[in-house]
Design a protein around this motif. Structure first.
Motif, short mmCIF file in Angstrom:
data_model
loop_
_atom_site.label_atom_id
_atom_site.label_comp_id
_atom_site.label_asym_id
_atom_site.label_seq_id
_atom_site.Cartn_x
_atom_site.Cartn_y
_atom_site.Cartn_z
N THR A 1 0.83 -1.20 0.00
CA THR A 1 0.00 0.00 0.00
C THR A 1 0.87 1.25 0.00
O THR A 1 0.59 2.21 -0.73
CB THR A 1 -0.94 0.00 1.22
N VAL A 2 1.94 1.25 0.79
CA VAL A 2 2.85 2.40 0.83
C VAL A 2 3.51 2.61 -0.52
O VAL A 2 3.57 3.74 -1.03
CB VAL A 2 3.90 2.21 1.95
N VAL A 3 3.98 1.54 -1.14
CA VAL A 3 4.63 1.66 -2.45
C VAL A 3 3.65 2.15 -3.51
O VAL A 3 4.00 3.01 -4.33
CB VAL A 3 5.27 0.31 -2.85
N GLU A 4 2.42 1.65 -3.50
CA GLU A 4 1.41 2.12 -4.45
C GLU A 4 1.10 3.60 -4.24
O GLU A 4 0.93 4.35 -5.20
CB GLU A 4 0.15 1.29 -4.34
N TYR A 5 1.04 4.04 -2.99
CA TYR A 5 0.80 5.44 -2.67
C TYR A 5 1.93 6.32 -3.21
O TYR A 5 1.71 7.35 -3.82
CB TYR A 5 0.63 5.60 -1.16
#
Length: 43
Positions: free
Chosen positions: A31-35
């Motif tokens: 989720t952090v990488v996608e954000y």
């Protein structure tokens, strides 16, 4: 990506993928990488 406690790999059915399955990564680091990818405009 190697498996660890921050993310997991789940194989989902996909008739267009080689072998009929494709990996989907789950977990909070994904989720952090996608954000970050969205904010920095890269894929």
């Amino acid at each position: 990506m190697e498996p660890n406690d921050r993310h997991t790999v789940v194989m989902v059915p996909d008739p267009t993928a080689p072998g009929g399955e494709r990996p989907v990564f789950k977990g909070y680091m994904i989720t952090v990488v996608e954000y970050l990818a969205q904010g920095l405009n890269f894929s």
